[in-house]
Design a protein around this motif. Sequence first.
Motif, short mmCIF file in Angstrom:
data_model
loop_
_atom_site.label_atom_id
_atom_site.label_comp_id
_atom_site.label_asym_id
_atom_site.label_seq_id
_atom_site.Cartn_x
_atom_site.Cartn_y
_atom_site.Cartn_z
N HIS A 87 -50.92 24.12 45.73
CA HIS A 87 -52.55 24.15 46.24
C HIS A 87 -52.90 24.59 47.53
O HIS A 87 -53.93 25.01 47.79
CB HIS A 87 -53.19 22.79 45.63
CG HIS A 87 -54.64 22.90 45.93
ND1 HIS A 87 -55.46 23.75 45.03
CD2 HIS A 87 -55.49 22.34 46.92
CE1 HIS A 87 -56.80 23.41 45.78
NE2 HIS A 87 -56.91 22.83 46.78
N LYS A 88 -51.95 24.25 48.42
CA LYS A 88 -52.23 24.43 49.75
C LYS A 88 -52.39 26.13 50.27
O LYS A 88 -52.57 26.66 51.08
CB LYS A 88 -51.15 23.88 50.66
CG LYS A 88 -49.77 24.61 50.76
CD LYS A 88 -48.65 23.86 51.45
CE LYS A 88 -47.31 24.12 51.36
NZ LYS A 88 -46.31 23.49 52.38
N PHE A 89 -51.60 27.03 49.07
CA PHE A 89 -51.62 28.38 49.24
C PHE A 89 -52.69 28.92 48.38
O PHE A 89 -52.88 30.08 48.43
CB PHE A 89 -50.17 29.00 48.65
CG PHE A 89 -48.99 28.35 49.43
CD1 PHE A 89 -48.93 28.94 50.77
CD2 PHE A 89 -47.99 27.77 48.77
CE1 PHE A 89 -47.83 28.33 51.62
CE2 PHE A 89 -46.91 27.39 49.36
CZ PHE A 89 -46.95 27.77 50.83
N LYS A 90 -53.96 28.21 48.34
CA LYS A 90 -54.94 28.81 47.29
C LYS A 90 -55.96 29.97 48.12
O LYS A 90 -55.99 30.92 47.07
CB LYS A 90 -56.05 27.63 47.11
CG LYS A 90 -57.17 27.90 46.25
CD LYS A 90 -56.70 28.29 44.79
CE LYS A 90 -57.57 28.57 43.82
NZ LYS A 90 -57.09 29.03 42.53
N THR A 91 -56.04 30.06 49.06
CA THR A 91 -56.53 31.01 49.96
C THR A 91 -55.61 32.27 50.37
O THR A 91 -56.01 33.13 51.05
CB THR A 91 -57.42 30.64 51.18
OG1 THR A 91 -56.63 29.88 52.04
CG2 THR A 91 -58.46 29.30 50.66
N HIS A 92 -54.28 31.88 50.07
CA HIS A 92 -53.48 32.78 50.49
C HIS A 92 -53.21 34.24 49.78
O HIS A 92 -53.70 34.31 48.57
CB HIS A 92 -51.95 32.21 50.73
CG HIS A 92 -51.80 31.44 51.92
ND1 HIS A 92 -50.75 31.40 52.64
CD2 HIS A 92 -52.64 30.41 52.32
CE1 HIS A 92 -50.79 30.52 53.49
NE2 HIS A 92 -52.01 29.88 53.29
#
Length: 657
Positions: free
Chosen positions: A148-153
């Motif tokens: 989830h931490k890469f959602k905006t990547h």
Amino acid sequence: MRSAIFIFIFITLCLISGQVLCFSVFGCTGGSLMFKCPYKNQRETDKQHKGKYFCRDESCKTGISTETQNRWVHNGRLSLFDDENSRFFTVFISNLSREDDGKYTCGNSQIWSHDVELVVNNEPHCGTSAIQDEYIGQTITVRCEYDHKFKTHTKIFYRMNGDPVHVMNSSRSSRSSEEKFILSDSDKDDFTVTIRDISAADDGVYLCGVERDGSDDRPSETSVTHMTFFKEIHLNVYSQMTSVQVQAYSSKSVFITCTFPQEFKGNKKFIQKDSQQKILVNRQNQWEYRDNLHMFDDSSEGLLKVFLTDLTTADEGTYRCGVNINDDDLFTEVKLTVNSGDHFRASSNTSAIIGESVKLTCDFPEKHNETFKHFCKENKKKMCEGISSSEEKRFEFSVSSAGVFTVNIRDVSLRDAGDYWCGAETRHTHLTSVSLTNRHRLTPTMVGREGGSSEIRCPYDEKYSTETKHLCKGKCFTTNAQKIIQSDEDHVKKTRISVTDETELNVFTVTLSDLRAEDAGIYWCAVKDAFNLPTELMIVMKDVITREASVRGSASISCKSVRNLSSLQRSFCRGDQPNICVRDGVRVSSSMRTNGRFSLTDQTSAGVFTVNINNLTEEDSGKYWCAEESSGSFIFTEVHLHVTEDFFVANFCEKHV
């Protein structure tokens, strides 16, 4: 929005005089990593084409190097690509582990180098792989999960055995320039990639990943980045859907149905034997014929039906049952073997009295004991068509023993006349085959009694409603046929025959009255060159023979021949109905004069044949028939035999008084 072309900007952790001296890259356990090592001095172009390397220790014994440009080189889990048109070379590391953590060097033959720190973390969804077996021309979708931490990547879909296929930016969806690849980032923690109209060239390994820099935040427009991959997709593209062995039998038939993906149901289908030219099915939803090959392209179901009749060993071979897709084919390979069918029963001719039942016996290979049993009716094109759903309730199947099943047809009517086939159906993922093993010719039969009447009904196509209808004894319009009546004839002159033509029902009916022995035979209905299947009329004579006999005694039954013909075949049989008796219960005949306790003596000159039955039992009581047959024309005389113990005792006592 970022460009869809693979552009890398690198994390600059160490700067001296504007040059990159060292940088860090991040991977995850089980996943892969790709980064680019930039040339140190952009002006020294004459020195840039020397060997490139990436290694771990100071001596650089563990690593990879190359002096080759524009081609991937590999060393275990390490791969390197030197692009002569760029100011960097690419390093790829697969199957990362925590042991890969540490310091590395990338450079140009010790002339220049950069320090690289590799950090490997444990992250969810990392290190997964999937294998997808697909077929040419299909449209497929793959799913890639991420933390989830890469959602905006920026999400990345990369092909390993070629140039990058696509880099997706952070918008919800993006398409390649050719719209072959459609990438969509969902509201959940995953994104999907749809690949349209795949070809053999799309076979290979694909990677799902994210673009990142030295932190977990979304990289800015100016930050330098690398790629962390967490999933591998191994895409195997096949043109052959499957290969199937099909066993058929000499002089028999085989029915094959090939299934294709629904997206190709409108594409042109074909059949091809060995290396011969393809035979294309040019029209959909109708049968096409080539010698003993019949083909049907079912566009509604995406099926190709193939029917091969009158098989010989020349029909053996490897067939492709396929569909055209752009410049390629998608097909199922069918390896057809034609074996001898001598162990199956021969074709049979069966009579069935209209309104009653008839049983047909079928063989099938015992190894197919668990498969579906198949029963079909042959049409005028020698195609075997399945029994319609409206008729199925009259057809009952039962397996009587290994390798044998029976079909019972109830309430037989004229429409049941014809040739039937039965066999075993074998199903595979993309193909169903039916090897037909037994042929039964079923003739509806009417039993008329001398002096009575019989009605022959002739259905016809509505397009013939105004045409002249014919009834013949024998096949109409042939040399030996005897014309009985036609619909436009003056019926008054034929007092025993009446005709009705019900055009609203499309039925031509002929009633024969005051029946005589000579009326027995096979009748055909015809309109122009269209024929109904024949109807058999058997005649039972008025006279009934009655015999009484005693248990353990004998009986002598004299049967008078109605016709004085040398070609007559005479027989004696038992049964409730004469046609069942002839087909299933013949005890003795002109060609089998003795059979256990039964014997037949033929006195041709006297026009009589005599049947003797010895060592009688009470179970011998019943109905028998004296039968004579010539060219399919049967005449019967009914026989009643009564065997009793009392009759035996009375005779014994009378002789010994």
